[in-house]
Motif scaffolding. Structure first.
Motif, PDB file in Angstrom:
ATOM      1  N   SER A  57       1.465  19.950  50.745  1.00 13.63           N
ATOM      2  CA  SER A  57       0.757  18.741  51.179  1.00 13.63           C
ATOM      3  C   SER A  57       0.315  17.882  50.000  1.00 13.63           C
ATOM      4  CB  SER A  57      -0.456  19.115  52.030  1.00 13.63           C
ATOM      5  OG  SER A  57      -1.381  19.876  51.277  1.00 13.63           O
ATOM      6  N   LEU A  58       0.426  18.403  48.775  1.00 12.09           N
ATOM      7  CA  LEU A  58       0.051  17.639  47.588  1.00 12.09           C
ATOM      8  C   LEU A  58       1.283  16.928  47.058  1.00 12.09           C
ATOM      9  CD1 LEU A  58      -2.246  20.248  45.813  1.00 12.09           C
ATOM     10  CD2 LEU A  58      -2.973  18.170  46.985  1.00 12.09           C
ATOM     11  N   ARG A  59       1.344  15.623  47.282  1.00 12.84           N
ATOM     12  CA  ARG A  59       2.491  14.832  46.858  1.00 12.84           C
ATOM     13  C   ARG A  59       2.010  13.661  46.016  1.00 12.84           C
ATOM     14  NH1 ARG A  59       4.469  15.280  52.769  1.00 12.84           N
ATOM     15  NH2 ARG A  59       5.729  17.176  52.707  1.00 12.84           N
ATOM     16  N   PRO A  60       1.932  13.859  44.712  1.00 10.44           N
ATOM     17  CA  PRO A  60       1.471  12.755  43.853  1.00 10.44           C
ATOM     18  C   PRO A  60       2.457  11.594  43.846  1.00 10.44           C
ATOM     19  CG  PRO A  60       2.323  14.561  42.528  1.00 10.44           C
ATOM     20  CD  PRO A  60       2.273  15.061  43.944  1.00 10.44           C
ATOM     21  N   GLY A 114       1.814  20.593  56.824  1.00 11.21           N
ATOM     22  CA  GLY A 114       1.814  20.993  55.424  1.00 11.21           C
ATOM     23  C   GLY A 114       0.456  21.416  54.905  1.00 11.21           C
ATOM     24  N   PHE A 115      -0.475  21.725  55.803  1.00 14.64           N
ATOM     25  CA  PHE A 115      -1.814  22.147  55.404  1.00 14.64           C
ATOM     26  C   PHE A 115      -2.014  23.632  55.708  1.00 14.64           C
ATOM     27  CE2 PHE A 115      -2.164  17.635  55.728  1.00 14.64           C
ATOM     28  CZ  PHE A 115      -3.177  17.239  54.868  1.00 14.64           C
ATOM     29  N   LEU A 116      -3.042  24.200  55.108  1.00 17.71           N
ATOM     30  CA  LEU A 116      -3.476  25.557  55.423  1.00 17.71           C
ATOM     31  C   LEU A 116      -4.692  25.486  56.335  1.00 17.71           C
ATOM     32  CD1 LEU A 116      -3.263  27.137  51.848  1.00 17.71           C
ATOM     33  CD2 LEU A 116      -1.563  27.315  53.676  1.00 17.71           C
ATOM     34  N   THR A 117      -4.978  26.584  57.002  1.00 18.27           N
ATOM     35  CA  THR A 117      -6.174  26.673  57.842  1.00 18.27           C
ATOM     36  C   THR A 117      -7.210  27.503  57.106  1.00 18.27           C
ATOM     37  OG1 THR A 117      -4.835  26.589  59.854  1.00 18.27           O
ATOM     38  CG2 THR A 117      -7.099  27.376  60.082  1.00 18.27           C
ATOM     39  N   GLY A 118      -8.292  26.868  56.687  1.00 18.26           N
ATOM     40  CA  GLY A 118      -9.311  27.565  55.920  1.00 18.26           C
ATOM     41  C   GLY A 118      -8.893  27.739  54.465  1.00 18.26           C
ATOM     42  N   VAL A 119      -9.780  28.363  53.700  1.00 18.41           N
ATOM     43  CA  VAL A 119      -9.527  28.602  52.274  1.00 18.41           C
ATOM     44  C   VAL A 119      -8.691  29.863  52.116  1.00 18.41           C
ATOM     45  CG1 VAL A 119     -10.623  29.166  50.065  1.00 18.41           C
ATOM     46  CG2 VAL A 119     -11.646  27.431  51.561  1.00 18.41           C
ATOM     47  N   PRO A 120      -7.568  29.816  51.390  1.00 17.67           N
ATOM     48  CA  PRO A 120      -6.746  31.013  51.192  1.00 17.67           C
ATOM     49  C   PRO A 120      -7.528  32.125  50.504  1.00 17.67           C
ATOM     50  CG  PRO A 120      -5.589  29.040  50.469  1.00 17.67           C
ATOM     51  CD  PRO A 120      -6.995  28.626  50.746  1.00 17.67           C
ATOM     52  N   ALA A 121      -7.132  33.370  50.763  1.00 15.74           N
ATOM     53  CA  ALA A 121      -7.866  34.517  50.221  1.00 15.74           C
ATOM     54  C   ALA A 121      -7.949  34.506  48.695  1.00 15.74           C
ATOM     55  CB  ALA A 121      -7.222  35.816  50.725  1.00 15.74           C
ATOM     56  N   PRO A 122      -6.849  34.272  47.938  1.00 13.62           N
ATOM     57  CA  PRO A 122      -6.984  34.258  46.473  1.00 13.62           C
ATOM     58  C   PRO A 122      -7.912  33.153  45.976  1.00 13.62           C
ATOM     59  CG  PRO A 122      -4.676  34.463  47.127  1.00 13.62           C
ATOM     60  CD  PRO A 122      -5.444  34.118  48.363  1.00 13.62           C
ATOM     61  N   VAL A 123      -7.849  31.990  46.623  1.00 11.45           N
ATOM     62  CA  VAL A 123      -8.731  30.887  46.237  1.00 11.45           C
ATOM     63  C   VAL A 123     -10.178  31.242  46.574  1.00 11.45           C
ATOM     64  CG1 VAL A 123      -9.278  28.453  46.608  1.00 11.45           C
ATOM     65  CG2 VAL A 123      -6.896  29.206  46.516  1.00 11.45           C
ATOM     66  N   GLY A 124     -10.384  31.885  47.729  1.00 13.69           N
ATOM     67  CA  GLY A 124     -11.726  32.306  48.099  1.00 13.69           C
ATOM     68  C   GLY A 124     -12.326  33.255  47.077  1.00 13.69           C
ATOM     69  N   ALA A 125     -11.511  34.186  46.580  1.00 12.23           N
ATOM     70  CA  ALA A 125     -11.989  35.111  45.545  1.00 12.23           C
ATOM     71  C   ALA A 125     -12.371  34.352  44.283  1.00 12.23           C
ATOM     72  CB  ALA A 125     -10.919  36.159  45.248  1.00 12.23           C
ATOM     73  N   GLY A 126     -11.524  33.393  43.878  1.00  9.31           N
ATOM     74  CA  GLY A 126     -11.831  32.609  42.683  1.00  9.31           C
ATOM     75  C   GLY A 126     -13.102  31.792  42.836  1.00  9.31           C
ATOM     76  N   GLU A 142       3.333  26.561  67.884  1.00  8.13           N
ATOM     77  CA  GLU A 142       2.400  25.437  67.789  1.00  8.13           C
ATOM     78  C   GLU A 142       1.328  25.737  66.736  1.00  8.13           C
ATOM     79  OE1 GLU A 142       0.902  21.724  68.453  1.00  8.13           O
ATOM     80  OE2 GLU A 142       2.767  22.580  69.189  1.00  8.13           O
ATOM     81  N   GLN A 143       1.536  25.232  65.507  1.00  6.13           N
ATOM     82  CA  GLN A 143       0.571  25.387  64.419  1.00  6.13           C
ATOM     83  C   GLN A 143       0.376  24.016  63.776  1.00  6.13           C
ATOM     84  OE1 GLN A 143       0.748  28.893  61.834  1.00  6.13           O
ATOM     85  NE2 GLN A 143       2.510  29.620  63.001  1.00  6.13           N
ATOM     86  N   PRO A 144      -0.584  23.226  64.281  1.00  2.70           N
ATOM     87  CA  PRO A 144      -0.736  21.839  63.802  1.00  2.70           C
ATOM     88  C   PRO A 144      -0.941  21.728  62.299  1.00  2.70           C
ATOM     89  CG  PRO A 144      -2.056  22.234  65.776  1.00  2.70           C
ATOM     90  CD  PRO A 144      -1.534  23.561  65.340  1.00  2.70           C
ATOM     91  N   HIS A 145      -1.782  22.598  61.723  1.00  2.00           N
ATOM     92  CA  HIS A 145      -2.038  22.514  60.284  1.00  2.00           C
ATOM     93  C   HIS A 145      -0.769  22.801  59.489  1.00  2.00           C
ATOM     94  CE1 HIS A 145      -6.609  23.395  60.879  1.00  2.00           C
ATOM     95  NE2 HIS A 145      -6.277  22.156  61.188  1.00  2.00           N
ATOM     96  N   LYS A 146      -0.074  23.872  59.862  1.00  2.48           N
ATOM     97  CA  LYS A 146       1.126  24.270  59.119  1.00  2.48           C
ATOM     98  C   LYS A 146       2.226  23.228  59.227  1.00  2.48           C
ATOM     99  CE  LYS A 146       4.420  28.071  58.649  1.00  2.48           C
ATOM    100  NZ  LYS A 146       4.837  29.409  59.173  1.00  2.48           N
ATOM    101  N   SER A 147       2.403  22.670  60.418  1.00  4.23           N
ATOM    102  CA  SER A 147       3.454  21.673  60.599  1.00  4.23           C
ATOM    103  C   SER A 147       3.188  20.408  59.801  1.00  4.23           C
ATOM    104  CB  SER A 147       3.594  21.327  62.090  1.00  4.23           C
ATOM    105  OG  SER A 147       2.393  20.756  62.583  1.00  4.23           O
TER     106      SER A 147
END
Length: 273
Positions: free
Chosen positions: A211-214, A154-166, A147-152
């Motif tokens: 989750s990004l579907r233009p 197509g979203f992430l939970t919180g800001v990913p670590a590489p993005v957080g560093a950037g 049961e992972q609502p965000h993942k199911s």
């Protein structure tokens, strides 16, 4: 910059600790070496950023961590392409992410600005490094949870670590691009770094690539924009990084709204019954 998604799949048992004659372990298969070598290269790049920061080479320090983010974005995809996912790769990936996107940015920003505010500055650096490690630990702990609502969705939970560093380096981008020392103010940098640390461990839904579907009628335009963005990175890297950070931050409220809509759509059939 990619995500912090470990590389685990049905091939894990084959590539992790296969047995040879007399029950001896043969180690990783050749195809598993390639993505793990890229992960190791990302780790070396992130830690080399600390070395550059000690020498006061701020441009090189930032670029080293950004290169680590680029390598982190391709190692998992190569592992899936080669069917080389393994528990070993997942653990190495998490360790590399913690060091490259948690420890390295925290130390670089401390050496760049926060050491002028020794106590609060060091606590802000610690908060960032710890929150990055906690985010990765939470992600690993949720791998086998159904049961992972965000993942199911197509979203992430919180800001990913590489993005957080950037994002954490945004004051440095502004300082290099404008030459204004106001962006090096330690109190402001400490508050910014702490805010990004909180976003990494938050339960907020954030966009992932899936989750990004233009829409179909703008896909060619999107390709053109991405191409121009790459050109801008070569000609004006710091201003382009500022624009990318601003764009990501602007998308965060949209991701919350879109996930809330998906959540309501999922809840509607249950309420109907």
């Amino acid at each position: 910059m990619g995500d912090d998604r470990p590389r685990i799949g049905p091939k894990a048992a084959e590539d992790e600790v296969p047995l040879g004659p007399a029950g001896r372990t043969r180690g990783l298969s050749l195809r598993a070496v390639v993505p793990n070598a890229i992960t190791a290269a990302a780790l070396c790049s992130g830690l080399t950023g600390i070395r550059f920061a000690i020498a006061g080479m701020w441009h090189e320090a930032i670029l080293a961590v950004l290169l680590a983010g680029l390598l982190d974005g391709i190692d998992g995809r190569i592992a899936r392409l080669l069917k080389a996912q393994s528990r070993f790769g997942a653990e190495l990936d998490s360790l590399a992410d913690s060091l490259s996107f948690g420890m390295a940015p925290a130390l670089i920003l401390f050496l760049w600005s926060l050491q002028d505010l020794p106590r609060l500055g060091w606590f802000a650096s610690l908060a960032f490094a710890i929150c990055c490690a906690l985010r990765l630990a939470r992600f690993n702990a949720m791998i086998d949870v159904d049961e992972q609502p965000h993942k199911s969705a197509g979203f992430l939970t919180g800001v990913p670590a590489p993005v957080g560093a950037g994002l954490a380096f945004l004051p440095v981008y502004l300082w290099i691009a404008t030459g204004r020392d106001e962006f090096r103010e330690p109190v402001a940098v400490a508050l910014w770094l702490s805010a990004i640390a909180v976003l990494m461990i938050s339960n907020m839904a954030t966009f992932s690539w899936t989750s990004l579907r233009p829409r179909r009628n703008v896909r060619l335009e999107l390709i053109a924009v991405i191409g121009m963005l790459c050109g801008a990175l070569l000609m004006e890297p710091w201003w382009t990084l500022i624009v990318i950070c601003a764009g990501y931050l602007a998308l965060m409220p949209l991701s919350i709204v879109r996930y809330a809509r998906i959540k309501r759509q999922r809840a509607a059939p249950a309420q109907a019954h």
